[in-house]
Scaffold this motif. Structure first.
Motif, short mmCIF file in Angstrom:
data_model
loop_
_atom_site.label_atom_id
_atom_site.label_comp_id
_atom_site.label_asym_id
_atom_site.label_seq_id
_atom_site.Cartn_x
_atom_site.Cartn_y
_atom_site.Cartn_z
N VAL A 77 -5.69 -17.10 -0.15
CA VAL A 77 -6.48 -15.64 0.07
C VAL A 77 -6.27 -15.01 -1.31
N ASP A 78 -7.18 -14.27 -1.95
CA ASP A 78 -7.05 -13.44 -2.98
C ASP A 78 -7.05 -12.11 -2.48
N ILE A 79 -6.26 -11.24 -2.96
CA ILE A 79 -6.11 -9.63 -2.79
C ILE A 79 -6.34 -8.86 -4.06
N GLU A 80 -7.41 -8.05 -3.89
CA GLU A 80 -7.73 -6.91 -4.92
C GLU A 80 -7.43 -5.61 -4.38
N TYR A 81 -6.63 -4.86 -5.25
CA TYR A 81 -6.25 -3.50 -4.50
C TYR A 81 -7.04 -2.54 -5.24
N HIS A 82 -7.88 -1.66 -4.63
CA HIS A 82 -8.59 -0.97 -5.25
C HIS A 82 -8.16 0.64 -5.26
N VAL A 90 0.78 -1.09 0.20
CA VAL A 90 0.02 -0.12 0.13
C VAL A 90 0.92 1.36 0.14
N ARG A 91 2.09 1.13 0.78
CA ARG A 91 2.86 2.46 0.58
C ARG A 91 3.54 2.52 -0.54
N GLU A 92 3.98 1.50 -1.16
CA GLU A 92 4.76 1.58 -2.45
C GLU A 92 3.89 2.15 -3.43
N ILE A 93 2.51 1.67 -3.49
CA ILE A 93 1.84 2.18 -4.47
C ILE A 93 1.42 3.79 -4.26
N GLY A 94 1.04 4.09 -2.81
CA GLY A 94 0.94 5.60 -2.64
C GLY A 94 2.27 6.46 -2.97
N GLN A 95 3.36 5.85 -2.84
CA GLN A 95 4.50 6.59 -3.20
C GLN A 95 4.69 6.98 -4.60
N LEU A 96 4.11 6.11 -5.69
CA LEU A 96 4.10 6.44 -6.98
C LEU A 96 3.67 7.73 -7.34
N GLY A 97 2.69 8.20 -6.78
CA GLY A 97 2.12 9.57 -6.81
C GLY A 97 0.78 9.80 -7.89
N PHE A 98 0.68 8.45 -8.50
CA PHE A 98 -0.32 8.49 -9.37
C PHE A 98 -1.65 8.05 -8.96
N PHE A 99 -1.97 7.85 -7.73
CA PHE A 99 -3.25 7.58 -7.23
C PHE A 99 -3.51 8.06 -5.79
N ASP A 100 -4.56 8.38 -5.55
CA ASP A 100 -5.05 9.05 -4.28
C ASP A 100 -4.63 8.02 -3.19
N PRO A 101 -3.39 8.41 -2.16
CA PRO A 101 -3.02 7.45 -1.12
C PRO A 101 -3.97 6.99 -0.21
N GLU A 102 -4.99 8.10 0.08
CA GLU A 102 -5.95 7.98 1.19
C GLU A 102 -7.11 6.95 0.57
N ALA A 103 -7.06 6.63 -0.56
CA ALA A 103 -7.98 5.80 -1.22
C ALA A 103 -7.71 4.32 -1.56
N ILE A 104 -6.46 4.03 -1.46
CA ILE A 104 -6.09 2.72 -1.73
C ILE A 104 -6.59 1.68 -0.72
N GLU A 105 -7.27 0.66 -0.97
CA GLU A 105 -7.78 -0.20 -0.24
C GLU A 105 -7.59 -1.72 -0.73
N PRO A 106 -6.92 -2.38 -0.07
CA PRO A 106 -6.55 -3.91 -0.28
C PRO A 106 -8.00 -4.49 0.32
N LYS A 107 -8.55 -5.27 -0.58
CA LYS A 107 -9.70 -6.14 -0.38
C LYS A 107 -9.52 -7.52 -0.32
#
Length: 851
Positions: free
Chosen positions: A438-443, A410-427
């Protein structure tokens, strides 16, 4: 009950029409007759297709219906469920033998044409409209009006406006068809504040300490500007739990709230709170036994738990050491298991014996089967290519489950700067304990990553214009693919930046490109940049002499590799750069020669560690440390030049004729031209930047910087380039001599260094930050700061305790399209070098600076 009434009404209505159409035919009230439905005609002012309405009603030509009967009643129910109509009437048009013709009189619900919200600031209106979905064309029914009213009232009650009232009216829109205008009147009233919080039954803790345990509900106090007084029922309930936790932290396990009361005072719109507590006795930890653990030893788990027999009972600490719900990556026993594959483990602390004031515990562990990541997927990336995200994932199919790696992803995706870091949600999907998978879907929610800088202003006696374009998610491989221009080829995570700046006396042009994953397989960053600057001699009064110029051409190539040792937060970077300085009749105080050239070939190596938190714009935890060294070749070791005796060499002297007497003296211009033909120096810089969450989203940033410019050969001396200029907003505007501009607010720009720049500096800063909003469209945070720093001409003068100090406050706004904007008001407590009075207040505008 309503449906039965409608059915009865329509049944009577249908019967009445039948009697009118065939008066000679008499049907008993309780006896229906079967017909064949010949046709259904929809009448009334509707925008829907007639056949669509009939289809939704479930009626078909040729079907057998009973009148009165269930078919017509069921059709009406289906139409009501659509929520599109305000009135539905059914009539028998005529009966021909066994065939019946039905008319359906329908009135549509009106649609929304316009919304007007009164009673709040204009800036809040758009948000309320969006939150309630009050878009043009929306069907206006009682449900919409009720839900909108309840949402707005609850929203403002949560902000402390306990008496908020909302009235919603609809007015027919005479300029359109079946449309209405909605008028929402909001009366927030005054914010309900807390006049007093009184406790009864408390002997172990004072009222003040118990009030301190209430994090959200505070009494009125004018000096507490950071936390206003307001009453919110849900938050107040949380605070009651906080009071009990305060007791549990100090050993009072049996503490409880006996009663609480809230008295509303209408006169001054305040409430008085009275809380009665029962404290109970103080307890201590006894024996703590682990049951069910096979993976980790009792000794290892005891070390992780950190609680010993005889310690004062602390229920809150015990809960955190088992599972800290406040930190997803907390150092607790649950995470110990979950970071090593045991997703299905459960850990519970159970009291098994209480003797006098001592409590024995069993920590019961069900380890469960080992879990593995199965399918990993990402949704929400419309512009960014999958490979850019998947290469940053730390959770791979087939790997052992690890919560630590999930949080890191979640941190690495947020650090890219292309996505809203407050909205990253692993389901978590398809969690299967039997299969251990377990399956993980990153929203994700994509945000704009490209920025434009367009500004103008006056500086140095003239107008300065700037155009900067930064494409932070560029795709260079599609640069010749016309179909990829939407409006530019994007999605590969590369960065392309172009910047143009100029005025009547200078121009700069720069182009840079960065590829974060060279080759696409390993996190190896490749970067290159090219720039050219040209400055004409400025002599004041807007007078520019274009025959006198100073040009710089720069080229650099860099390489950075992510390391695994000591850990994978470290990065080793290297770069080679070359600058060519060309002076044409350009005489200033900075150089003793006005004609000639200098060359700067340097190698830079640096090591850094960056584990700053999820949001790169507003990190709430973590730190960044960097140590860099920039080195040129030690030319004086092998070029054979005796720099100490240059002044004695004939070619570096000039002749003067005074009354026939010829005098030869050293020519400083020629000597410096030789000394600086190839620049020789080394530069060391250190930076430590740390973020600590103080409370909630209040973050303390602590920063320390140090820089030193040195020479290999003291006889050759220090170079006039690459120097440090301290003070002001930290914006270089135009930097033509390789200078580094360091921010120190509360003082004029570059005022804390000598005119030619300094060779040593240090800076220390403390900054409290609080976010106003971290929305995708704009992130805004307020700050206050304390800073101190100083610059020195040589290391002999260096004194880390002799600083120019300042304090102040400011605001930052980050918008994806424009980057970072801000303003600071700083007060300098000390005089600038050479001055005698403190500097006082300075205003600084921040544009495009780092976070």
């Amino acid at each position: 009950m309503l449906d039965k009434s409608i059915k009865l009404f329509l049944t009577v209505l249908v019967l009445g029409n039948i009697f009118q159409a065939k008066a000679q035919e008499r049907l008993p009230f309780n006896e229906g007759r079967q017909y064949i439905l010949a046709d259904v005609k929809v009448i009334g002012k509707i925008s829907y297709n007639e056949q669509t309405v009939v289809t939704f009603a479930g009626l078909q030509k040729g079907q057998k219906i009973t009148v009165p009967g269930e078919e017509i009643s069921a059709a009406i129910k289906k139409l009501w469920k659509l929520g599109l109509f305000s009135e539905i009437d059914t009539y028998v048009n005529r009966i021909n033998g066994d065939s019946i013709y039905i008319d359906m009189q329908i009135s549509e619900l009106p649609k929304l044409s316009e919304v007007k919200i009164q009673g709040v600031k204009k800036s809040k209106v758009e948000g309320l409209i969006k939150d309630n979905g009050l878009t043009k064309g929306k069907i206006v029914n009682e449900n919409l009006i009720t839900t909108t009213k309840n949402y707005i009232e609850n929203k403002y009650k949560k902000d402390g406006f306990f008496n908020t009232k909302v009235a919603i009216n609809t007015i027919p829109d005479t300029t359109a068809g079946n449309e209405v205008k909605m008028v929402v009147n909001i009366d927030k009233g005054s914010k309900v504040k807390v006049s007093s919080i009184v406790f009864e039954g408390n002997e172990k803790f004072s009222d003040a300490k118990l009030r301190g345990a209430m994090k959200n509900t505070k009494r009125k106090f004018p000096l507490r500007f950071w936390k206003g007084s307001k009453y919110i029922k849900e938050k107040y309930t949380e605070d009651l739990t906080g009071i009990i936790n305060k007791y549990k932290e100090k050993g009072y396990r049996d503490a409880r709230i006996v009663s609480d009361s809230i008295a509303y005072k209408e006169k001054n719109n305040t409430i008085a709170i009275k809380i009665k507590v029962e404290e109970g006795n103080k307890y201590y930890f006894g024996n703590i036994k682990f049951l069910g653990n096979t993976i980790y030893s009792d000794q290892g788990l005891n070390s992780m738990l950190g609680i010993k027999k005889g310690d004062v009972y602390n229920g809150v600490l015990l809960e955190k050491r088992i599972a800290d719900k406040t930190k997803p990556d907390g150092d607790d026993i649950t995470n110990l298991y979950q970071n090593n594959g045991y997703l299905f483990s459960t850990i519970n602390a159970v009291e098994v014996r209480t003797a006098n004031d001592t409590i024995d515990f069993e920590i019961r562990i069900m380890e469960g089967p080992m879990a593995y990541f199965n399918k990993i997927s990402v949704v929400g990336n419309d512009k960014t290519n999958d490979k850019v995200i998947y290469r940053e994932l730390r959770t791979k199919p087939g790997q052992k489950y690890s919560k630590e790696q999930l949080v890191r992803t979640v941190r690495e995706i947020g650090q890219l700067g292309f996505f809203d870091p407050e909205a990253i949600e692993p389901k978590f999907l398809n969690v299967d304990p039997a299969a251990g998978t377990v399956d993980i879907e990153y929203h994700l929610v994509e945000k704009g990553s490209s920025q434009i800088e367009l500004q103008g202003g006056y500086g140095g006696g003239g107008f300065i214009g700037t155009l900067g374009l930064s494409f932070n998610n560029f795709s260079i491989k599609n640069i010749f693919n016309k179909d990829a221009y939407k409006p530019l080829p994007m999605g590969d995570g590369q960065k392309l930046a172009l910047r143009l700046q100029g005025s009547s006396y200078f121009q700069t042009y720069s182009l840079s490109f960065t590829e974060p994953w060279l080759g696409g397989r390993k996190p190896i960053q490749f970067s290159t940049s090219l720039s050219h600057s040209k400055q004409f001699l400025y002599s004041g009064n807007n007078d520019v002499d274009r025959s006198k110029s100073f040009n710089i051409t720069s080229l650099s190539v860099g390489y950075a590799k992510r390391l695994n040792v000591p850990d994978d937060y470290f990065t080793l970077s290297q770069a080679v750069s070359f600058q060519y300085y060309d002076l044409n009749n350009y005489n200033t105080n900075l150089f003793t020669f006005g004609d000639g050239s200098s060359r700067n070939l340097a190698y830079t190596i640096g090591i850094s560690r960056n584990n700053k938190g999820l949001n790169p714009i507003f990190p709430m935890y973590g730190s960044e440390f960097s140590l860099t060294g920039k080195f040129t070749l030690p030319y004086s070791l092998f070029n054979g030049v005796d720099y100490e005796n240059l002044k004695n060499r004939e070619e570096y002297q000039k002749e003067t004729n005074t009354n026939g007497v010829i005098t030869r003296t050293p020519d400083a211009s020629k000597i410096d031209q030789e000394r600086f033909k190839w620049l020789e120096y080394y530069k060391i810089k250190f930076k430590a930047d740390n973020y600590t969450k103080v409370y909630g989203k209040l973050v303390l940033r602590s920063l320390a910087e140090f820089g030193f410019l040195g020479a290999y050969n003291s006889e050759r001396g220090l170079v006039p380039f690459e120097r440090f200029f301290l003070g002001g907003d930290g914006l270089a505007n135009y930097s033509l001599d390789g200078r580094e501009v360091i921010q120190l607010r509360g003082y004029p720009n570059q005022s804390l260094s000598s005119q030619d720049g300094s060779t040593v500096y240090n800076k220390f800063s403390l900054e409290l930050r609080y976010p106003i909003t971290l929305a995708n469209t704009a992130s805004i945070y307020a700050l206050t700061f304390l800073e101190g720093g100083a610059a020195y001409n040589n290391f002999k003068e260096y004194n880390p305790f002799q600083l120019q100090r300042s304090a102040g406050f400011g605001l930052r706004v980050f918008m994806p399209a424009f980057g970072l904007l801000g303003i600071d008001f700083g007060h300098g407590f000390d005089p600038v070098p050479g001055g005698t009075q403190k500097n006082g207040w300075e205003t600084h505008f921040i544009i495009g600076q780092q976070f």
